[in-house]
Design a protein around this motif. Structure first.
Motif, PDB file in Angstrom:
ATOM      1  N   LEU A  94      -3.736   4.487  -1.156  1.00  0.00           N
ATOM      2  CA  LEU A  94      -4.882   4.529  -0.235  1.00  0.00           C
ATOM      3  C   LEU A  94      -5.511   5.910  -0.168  1.00  0.00           C
ATOM      4  O   LEU A  94      -6.619   6.075   0.355  1.00  0.00           O
ATOM      5  CB  LEU A  94      -4.435   4.115   1.174  1.00  0.00           C
ATOM      6  CG  LEU A  94      -3.768   2.733   1.309  1.00  0.00           C
ATOM      7  CD1 LEU A  94      -3.430   2.448   2.769  1.00  0.00           C
ATOM      8  CD2 LEU A  94      -4.676   1.639   0.753  1.00  0.00           C
ATOM      9  N   LEU A  95      -4.776   6.921  -0.640  1.00  0.00           N
ATOM     10  CA  LEU A  95      -5.274   8.296  -0.604  1.00  0.00           C
ATOM     11  C   LEU A  95      -4.449   9.118  -1.583  1.00  0.00           C
ATOM     12  O   LEU A  95      -3.415   8.639  -2.073  1.00  0.00           O
ATOM     13  CB  LEU A  95      -5.158   8.894   0.813  1.00  0.00           C
ATOM     14  CG  LEU A  95      -3.771   9.313   1.344  1.00  0.00           C
ATOM     15  CD1 LEU A  95      -3.925  10.116   2.619  1.00  0.00           C
ATOM     16  CD2 LEU A  95      -2.835   8.154   1.572  1.00  0.00           C
ATOM     17  N   ARG A 133      -2.240  12.268  -1.546  1.00  0.00           N
ATOM     18  CA  ARG A 133      -1.602  13.133  -0.553  1.00  0.00           C
ATOM     19  C   ARG A 133      -1.776  14.625  -0.846  1.00  0.00           C
ATOM     20  O   ARG A 133      -1.563  15.453   0.025  1.00  0.00           O
ATOM     21  CB  ARG A 133      -0.129  12.755  -0.432  1.00  0.00           C
ATOM     22  CG  ARG A 133       0.114  11.395   0.241  1.00  0.00           C
ATOM     23  CD  ARG A 133      -0.381  11.388   1.681  1.00  0.00           C
ATOM     24  NE  ARG A 133       0.019  12.590   2.377  1.00  0.00           N
ATOM     25  CZ  ARG A 133       1.281  12.894   2.731  1.00  0.00           C
ATOM     26  NH1 ARG A 133       2.233  12.030   2.516  1.00  0.00           N
ATOM     27  NH2 ARG A 133       1.575  14.031   3.339  1.00  0.00           N
ATOM     28  N   PHE A 147       6.697   7.424   8.038  1.00  0.00           N
ATOM     29  CA  PHE A 147       5.341   7.613   7.495  1.00  0.00           C
ATOM     30  C   PHE A 147       4.881   9.065   7.672  1.00  0.00           C
ATOM     31  O   PHE A 147       4.131   9.573   6.849  1.00  0.00           O
ATOM     32  CB  PHE A 147       4.408   6.672   8.262  1.00  0.00           C
ATOM     33  CG  PHE A 147       2.981   6.647   7.806  1.00  0.00           C
ATOM     34  CD1 PHE A 147       2.587   5.865   6.718  1.00  0.00           C
ATOM     35  CD2 PHE A 147       2.006   7.377   8.477  1.00  0.00           C
ATOM     36  CE1 PHE A 147       1.262   5.818   6.314  1.00  0.00           C
ATOM     37  CE2 PHE A 147       0.669   7.332   8.078  1.00  0.00           C
ATOM     38  CZ  PHE A 147       0.305   6.544   6.990  1.00  0.00           C
ATOM     39  N   ILE A 158      -5.862   8.657   6.498  1.00  0.00           N
ATOM     40  CA  ILE A 158      -6.485   7.624   5.667  1.00  0.00           C
ATOM     41  C   ILE A 158      -7.917   7.467   6.174  1.00  0.00           C
ATOM     42  O   ILE A 158      -8.149   6.932   7.260  1.00  0.00           O
ATOM     43  CB  ILE A 158      -5.661   6.322   5.710  1.00  0.00           C
ATOM     44  CG1 ILE A 158      -4.271   6.625   5.132  1.00  0.00           C
ATOM     45  CG2 ILE A 158      -6.357   5.205   4.922  1.00  0.00           C
ATOM     46  CD1 ILE A 158      -3.257   5.546   5.264  1.00  0.00           C
ATOM     47  N   ARG A 206       3.870  14.680   6.177  1.00  0.00           N
ATOM     48  CA  ARG A 206       2.522  14.732   6.756  1.00  0.00           C
ATOM     49  C   ARG A 206       2.446  15.819   7.816  1.00  0.00           C
ATOM     50  O   ARG A 206       3.399  16.040   8.562  1.00  0.00           O
ATOM     51  CB  ARG A 206       2.171  13.384   7.387  1.00  0.00           C
ATOM     52  CG  ARG A 206       1.658  12.358   6.409  1.00  0.00           C
ATOM     53  CD  ARG A 206       1.096  11.130   7.150  1.00  0.00           C
ATOM     54  NE  ARG A 206       0.132  10.426   6.338  1.00  0.00           N
ATOM     55  CZ  ARG A 206       0.456   9.567   5.367  1.00  0.00           C
ATOM     56  NH1 ARG A 206       1.726   9.296   5.123  1.00  0.00           N
ATOM     57  NH2 ARG A 206      -0.496   8.988   4.656  1.00  0.00           N
ATOM     58  N   GLN A 259       7.251  11.670   5.132  1.00  0.00           N
ATOM     59  CA  GLN A 259       6.396  11.741   3.935  1.00  0.00           C
ATOM     60  C   GLN A 259       5.672  13.086   3.863  1.00  0.00           C
ATOM     61  O   GLN A 259       4.688  13.232   3.140  1.00  0.00           O
ATOM     62  CB  GLN A 259       5.393  10.573   3.927  1.00  0.00           C
ATOM     63  CG  GLN A 259       6.083   9.226   3.803  1.00  0.00           C
ATOM     64  CD  GLN A 259       5.127   8.040   3.644  1.00  0.00           C
ATOM     65  OE1 GLN A 259       3.915   8.199   3.498  1.00  0.00           O
ATOM     66  NE2 GLN A 259       5.695   6.842   3.654  1.00  0.00           N
ATOM     67  N   THR A 301       0.862  -1.180   0.000  1.00  0.00           N
ATOM     68  CA  THR A 301       0.000   0.000   0.000  1.00  0.00           C
ATOM     69  C   THR A 301       0.900   1.232   0.000  1.00  0.00           C
ATOM     70  O   THR A 301       2.085   1.144   0.339  1.00  0.00           O
ATOM     71  CB  THR A 301      -0.914   0.033   1.246  1.00  0.00           C
ATOM     72  OG1 THR A 301      -0.090   0.113   2.408  1.00  0.00           O
ATOM     73  CG2 THR A 301      -1.787  -1.194   1.322  1.00  0.00           C
ATOM     74  N   SER A 302       0.328   2.367  -0.364  1.00  0.00           N
ATOM     75  CA  SER A 302       1.139   3.582  -0.488  1.00  0.00           C
ATOM     76  C   SER A 302       0.232   4.800  -0.469  1.00  0.00           C
ATOM     77  O   SER A 302      -0.991   4.675  -0.526  1.00  0.00           O
ATOM     78  CB  SER A 302       1.917   3.531  -1.812  1.00  0.00           C
ATOM     79  OG  SER A 302       1.019   3.462  -2.907  1.00  0.00           O
ATOM     80  N   GLY A 303       0.853   5.959  -0.402  1.00  0.00           N
ATOM     81  CA  GLY A 303       0.117   7.208  -0.549  1.00  0.00           C
ATOM     82  C   GLY A 303       0.354   7.712  -1.967  1.00  0.00           C
ATOM     83  O   GLY A 303       1.501   7.773  -2.405  1.00  0.00           O
ATOM     84  N   ILE A 306       4.167   7.038  -2.602  1.00  0.00           N
ATOM     85  CA  ILE A 306       5.180   7.038  -1.532  1.00  0.00           C
ATOM     86  C   ILE A 306       4.945   5.823  -0.638  1.00  0.00           C
ATOM     87  O   ILE A 306       3.810   5.573  -0.213  1.00  0.00           O
ATOM     88  CB  ILE A 306       5.066   8.306  -0.636  1.00  0.00           C
ATOM     89  CG1 ILE A 306       4.892   9.578  -1.474  1.00  0.00           C
ATOM     90  CG2 ILE A 306       6.282   8.428   0.267  1.00  0.00           C
ATOM     91  CD1 ILE A 306       4.652  10.838  -0.618  1.00  0.00           C
ATOM     92  N   GLU A 307       6.007   5.089  -0.353  1.00  0.00           N
ATOM     93  CA  GLU A 307       5.923   4.004   0.622  1.00  0.00           C
ATOM     94  C   GLU A 307       7.276   3.874   1.316  1.00  0.00           C
ATOM     95  O   GLU A 307       8.072   4.818   1.264  1.00  0.00           O
ATOM     96  CB  GLU A 307       5.405   2.706  -0.016  1.00  0.00           C
ATOM     97  CG  GLU A 307       6.048   2.267  -1.309  1.00  0.00           C
ATOM     98  CD  GLU A 307       7.415   1.699  -1.129  1.00  0.00           C
ATOM     99  OE1 GLU A 307       8.396   2.499  -1.155  1.00  0.00           O
ATOM    100  OE2 GLU A 307       7.563   0.476  -1.022  1.00  0.00           O
ATOM    101  N   MET A 308       7.552   2.731   1.943  1.00  0.00           N
ATOM    102  CA  MET A 308       8.701   2.704   2.849  1.00  0.00           C
ATOM    103  C   MET A 308       9.662   1.528   2.678  1.00  0.00           C
ATOM    104  O   MET A 308      10.468   1.269   3.573  1.00  0.00           O
ATOM    105  CB  MET A 308       8.190   2.752   4.296  1.00  0.00           C
ATOM    106  CG  MET A 308       7.452   4.033   4.608  1.00  0.00           C
ATOM    107  SD  MET A 308       6.689   4.036   6.239  1.00  0.00           S
ATOM    108  CE  MET A 308       8.069   3.685   7.279  1.00  0.00           C
TER     109      MET A 308
END
Ligand SMILES: O=P(O)(O)O[C@H]1O[C@H](CO)[C@@H](O)[C@H]1O
Ligand SMILES: O=c1cc[nH]c(=O)[nH]1
Length: 354
Positions: free
Chosen positions: A315-316, A318, A256, A324, A262, A260, A184-186, A290-292
């Protein structure tokens, strides 16, 4: 100087407008031990025609690049609770052709059950057992030639798992293995639920590289993924035609929240405007999600001759927010998308469907 210029040009093909530092650094290539070349903070890409040659090897075996391993009387894969003396790794894993990895143990168990059904294996797959039950670090399931493993969150966690997985495949003499991270990722500027197939993993400065600190040196590794595999996966997705899928750059971060950009973590030292400026810059550099884990995953697989892909659902978006907010049902359906795509791909590879 000539080498620096061509490396630079090659890099700028991938990341337009990239700003480069000038530190002394080690670069590492598939097919060779690490070489310290100095002065250039980038890893030059091979010309397109050499790309696939670097990612695969002639006999199809997974290579480990560690001369010390041969001196070990026994190799204990501690975090898997497996070992070369305690387990018959060739008979357990010699037939593995596909390895799918993802952060969550439950997701990877569900994926194994799903593959069990998709491959038409005997039984309903519901009593499939965790091969790593002796440890709670990672979970591992096998459905025919498909191995499904959890890797936890972040670079250190997946990196430990990959060291042991690559050694496992080497000890098992598995051949022609394809490895895929299903995660999963943004997303950035794309519709939530879109599946992104990564062409190259970039770091938080949008550089296509992974920096591994080894002893007191920074070793820079290539984060290129297998382009032909990525294109093949995109074709499979078009055939399913159930959800949007694109190929793009994936940014891999160490965190995260702040990492990222946030605004909703326990710490935040930047403004909303600075966040948007950064994400827009990432979008301009070709980053779509974006993920990790993707950078170390790409780097290690590339060096060890594994054909690798990263397929993450977003999932969204950004650019629309940080939290989320989708329901569990929607998120569960999103997480199923990379699995459906990979199931289709594996079935095609095994000639179980057209
Ligand atoms: O969905 P998975 O594969 O766990 O990966 C993503 O989700 C985690 C953060 O929620 C990070 O590990 C990120 O890479
Ligand atoms: O925004 C997100 C969503 C999932 N995983 C991440 O790393 N980031």
């Amino acid at each position: 100087m000539v080498a620096q210029e061509s490396a630079l040009q090659s890099l700028q093909r991938w990341v337009p407008g990239l700003n480069l530092g000038q530190d002394t650094i080690c670069m590492e290539f598939a097919g060779s031990p690490s070489v310290c070349v100095g002065f250039l903070r980038v890893l030059p890409f091979p010309p397109t025609s050499q790309k696939h040659a670097l990612s695969t090897n002639s006999n199809g075996f997974v290579h480990v690049k560690n001369p010390h391993l041969d001196l070990l009387p026994e190799d204990i894969l501690y975090h898997f609770d497996l070992g070369t003396k305690t387990h018959d790794l060739p008979s357990m894993f010699g037939d593995v052709k596909f390895v799918c990895v993802g952060g969550s143990p439950n997701r990877m168990r569900e994926f194994a059950r799903f593959m069990h059904k998709e491959l038409g294996l005997e039984g309903d797959g519901n009593n499939i057992t965790d091969i790593c039950a002796g440890t709670d670090r990672y979970s591992m399931y096998k459905s025919g030639p498909v191995l499904s493993i959890s890797h936890g969150m972040g670079i250190p966690s997946i990196s430990i798992m990959l060291h042991e997985l690559i050694k496992l495949l080497h000890h098992a003499k598995s051949r022609d293995v394809t490895i895929i991270r299903i995660g999963t990722s943004g997303g950035i500027g794309i519709r939530p639920g879109t599946v992104v197939i990564t062409d190259i993993a970039v770091d938080a400065f949008f550089r296509p590289q992974f920096e591994q600190v080894i002893l007191d040196k920074v070793v820079v590794r290539n984060t290129e993924l297998h382009q032909e595999l990525a294109e093949n996966l995109l074709r499979c997705s078009n055939e399913i035609n159930d959800f949007p899928t694109i190929i793009g750059h994936t940014m891999c971060t160490y965190d995260f929240y702040e990492g990222q950009g946030r605004l909703d973590g326990a710490l935040c030292s930047f403004s909303k405007e600075e966040k948007f400026e950064y994400l827009q810059k990432a979008y301009g550099a070709g980053v779509r999600n974006i993920e990790m884990e993707s950078s170390v995953f790409a780097a290690m697989c590339h060096l060890c001759g594994l054909k690798a892909a990263v397929v993450c659902v977003t999932l969204l978006d950004r650019l629309q927010g940080d939290q989320i907010t989708e329901s569990h049902a929607v998120l569960a359906e999103y997480q199923k998308r990379p699995q459906k795509l990979i199931a289709k791909f594996i079935r095609k590879q095994l000639s179980l469907c057209t």
